[in-house]
Each structure stands twice: as C-alpha cells, then as structure tokens.
Design an enzyme around this catalytic site. Structure first.
Site, short mmCIF file in Angstrom:
data_model
loop_
_atom_site.label_atom_id
_atom_site.label_comp_id
_atom_site.label_asym_id
_atom_site.label_seq_id
_atom_site.Cartn_x
_atom_site.Cartn_y
_atom_site.Cartn_z
N ALA A 97 36.67 36.16 39.77
CA ALA A 97 37.59 36.87 38.97
C ALA A 97 37.75 36.10 37.77
O ALA A 97 38.01 35.01 37.60
CB ALA A 97 38.85 37.05 39.60
N LYS A 98 37.82 36.47 36.53
CA LYS A 98 38.21 36.05 35.27
C LYS A 98 39.80 36.26 34.82
O LYS A 98 39.92 37.03 34.29
CB LYS A 98 37.46 36.59 33.97
CG LYS A 98 37.61 35.94 32.87
CD LYS A 98 36.13 36.41 31.94
CE LYS A 98 36.74 36.11 30.17
NZ LYS A 98 36.41 34.62 30.24
N ALA A 99 40.39 35.59 35.81
CA ALA A 99 42.01 35.62 35.80
C ALA A 99 42.53 34.56 34.65
O ALA A 99 41.88 33.31 34.50
CB ALA A 99 42.35 35.11 37.00
#
Ligand SMILES: Cc1ncc(COP(=O)(O)O)c(C=O)c1O
Length: 324
Positions: A158-160
C-alpha cells in the site's frame, strides 16, 4: 516559502481553486496518517500530452485503499477519467499527478471507520526531483541508519501516507549529512530502497533489484525498467542484496516516477563504477525516455493521451491492468 500551486484541484468530483482546496484540521488523516496516494506523470510527447502507466497507478491506488478498508465511489477507470479531467481543466502539457484518498472529518479517535473517505487529485508542473543534473551526472547517497518497516507492520504493497514517516527520517538524515538521498536496509539488513525510489544494481552485466519481500514499494517504474531491460536482452534478477554489494557494483541507479532513472555515483563516499552514469544505466535510461517522450513505439501500451486530438491508435493499444 510555500509552494505556489496554480489552477484547480479535483476534490470529491468538483474542481476547486488551488487556494481554496482545504480540509478541516480535525480530519482523521491529519492526526493518524490515514491516507493512500499515487504519484504519476504526464509527459509532453510529439503526439500530445500522455500519462505514463495511468491505469497501473490508479490500480495501485485502489488496491492501497482496499488494504486500508477505504471504500470510495470510484474504481480504476473512474480515477483515470478524473485525472484526465483535472489535467484538461488546468491545460497542462506536462505535469506531476498526485491523487489522494483519505479519511476526512468525522469522529475523533484512532478508529478510522467512523470518518468519511474523501479523495483529491492535484497536478503541478514538476521538474527533476533529485536536481537538474542528477539524470546525467548521478547523485551522492548514503546508507541510512533507519531501517524500512518490517513485514507485518506497515504493508509495503500500500502506498500509504503513513509509510512516509519512515521516508522522511531517511530523507532528513541524508540531506542534513550532505547527501541527495538515503538508501534504507530492511530489518534483515538487506538493501531495500530509497525514501521515494526503488534501486537497481549492475554487476558483471547482470541487473539486480531487491525483491518485494525486502520491504520495497512495488514501483511502477521498477516494473517498467525490468520490462525494458529484458526487452533489451539483459538478465534481470530480483534477489536479496547485501549492503556491501552496493559499494562494489559496476553501476547503481534509482528509479521512480519522481526520480525517473537517476544514476548513483557514490554511496557513503565510495565511488561507484566510473563515478557517473554507466553504460547499462544509460541504455535503459535512453529507452525509457524514448518511450515516455514518444520517440519509440509504445509497444507495451503505457501511454494514455490526455487531449482528444491525440492518436486514437495509441489509445486502443492501452495497457490492460490485471486484477490483484
Ligand atoms: C518509497 C518508494 N519506493 C519506490 C517508489 C517508486 O515507485 P513508482 O515507480 O511507482 O513511482 C516510490 C515512489 O512512489 C516510493 O515512494
């Protein structure tokens, strides 16, 4: 001085003037980092403005949101359309694209489920991320004293926004010590990635990059570089890399949407190979820029043209995104 953006920002389906695109200080994302985002680019090609791997970026955005249980009214195609609408509304020929899905103003406390899921798309004109000379001459970097997060802590698929707490520590340490960027190791001590880039190493003609299990973001440029390198006949291996393999590499380079393909000329003040962009890096870099700037055929269907007059043949060739 604050960054002076221009034009309009897409917020939950409406275009809002840059200066008026505000959220409430009580928004969940401000306190708990509950956002997922993307960084993509639109290039000015001879056939018109084109977004590079737009579907792949929006698929990663939707997947990042899914991992964090954020439901939004748009899926991949809807986000792609909203990005294109935002670029058109601003009239950009080329720009950086930053879609963001985040928990807005709802309830206090860590539990995100009581706060609404909102989305925004920002575009701005952005040049070379690691400096104008970096693409040619390379950058001086260090190995960070900060490790990447362990698997089963923050999901690297996830590109959080929260992941970038680690990125900020890596970046600040590097910059304050006089380097352009830091390379983080994973918790096992293997090479992971830069604060905002994946890394590749060349040794004896073979290209290596850390596997996804080394706490790296599944970069879209990483995937493009692997594809280009294999198209060019190079052997590419995804395998765990020792820290010392950085120092004795023939060539090293960062890849990412912002950094594109940037050679690394030294690590911890040890000069890498020739101390400038090496021949394999240069060959891959040239092919990458030929594709994104429209000089080579877009044989993988990576470009999505923004304005209607652009070649319809290329639009038909668009990349298909597999689920997952
Ligand atoms: C931590 C990190 N690794 C790698 C990358 C490169 O990913 P991409 O090529 O999809 O931009 C980025 C950029 O988004 C990043 O922030």
């Amino acid at each position: 001085m604050a960054f002076a953006g221009t034009g309009s920002i897409w917020m939950n389906g409406s275009l809002v003037n840059w200066a008026d695109a505000k959220i409430h200080i009580m928004s969940h994302v401000v306190h708990y980092g509950s956002g997922v985002f993307e960084g993509a680019r639109c290039y000015d090609t001879p056939k018109g403005s084109a977004c590079f791997r737009l579907q792949a970026h929006m698929k990663r955005l939707v997947n990042s949101a899914k991992i964090y249980r954020m439901e939004y009214s748009l899926e991949v195609e809807g986000f792609c359309q909203a990005v294109l609408d935002t670029i058109r509304a601003n009239g950009f020929k080329s720009c950086y694209i930053r879609p963001l899905v985040y928990r807005g103003y709802g309830a206090p406390g860590v539990n995100p489920l009581a706060s609404p899921v909102d989305a925004a798309i920002l575009c701005w004109e952005w040049g070379q991320y690691l400096g104008p000379e970096a693409l040619e001459k390379g950058v001086d970097v260090c190995v960070s004293s900060w490790a990447r997060s362990a698997p089963n802590t923050f999901p690297t698929a996830a590109k959080a926004t929260a992941n970038y707490a680690s990125g900020q520590l890596i970046k600040m340490e590097a910059v304050l010590d006089g380097y352009s960027e830091g390379i983080a190791l994973d918790v096992a001590g293997h090479v992971s990635e830069g604060s905002g880039e994946n890394i590749f190493l060349v040794r004896d003609g073979v290209i290596y990059t850390p596997p996804l299990s080394s706490s790296v973001l599944q970069g879209i440029t990483r995937d493009s570089v692997i594809t280009i390198a294999r198209d060019l006949g190079y052997e590419v291996r995804e395998e765990a890399l020792l820290r010392e393999s950085l120092y004795i590499a023939d060539e090293l380079f960062f890849v990412g949407t912002a950094a594109e393909i940037t050679p690394i000329r030294s690590v911890d003040k040890i000069v890498i190979g020739p101390g400038h962009c090496g021949p394999i890096t240069k060959t891959i870099q040239a092919r990458f820029f030929d594709i994104i700037e429209g000089r080579s055929p877009d044989s993988h269907g990576w470009l999505t043209y923004v304005y209607p007059e652009a070649s319809s043949a290329d639009t038909k060739n668009r990349e298909k995104v597999v689920s997952g």
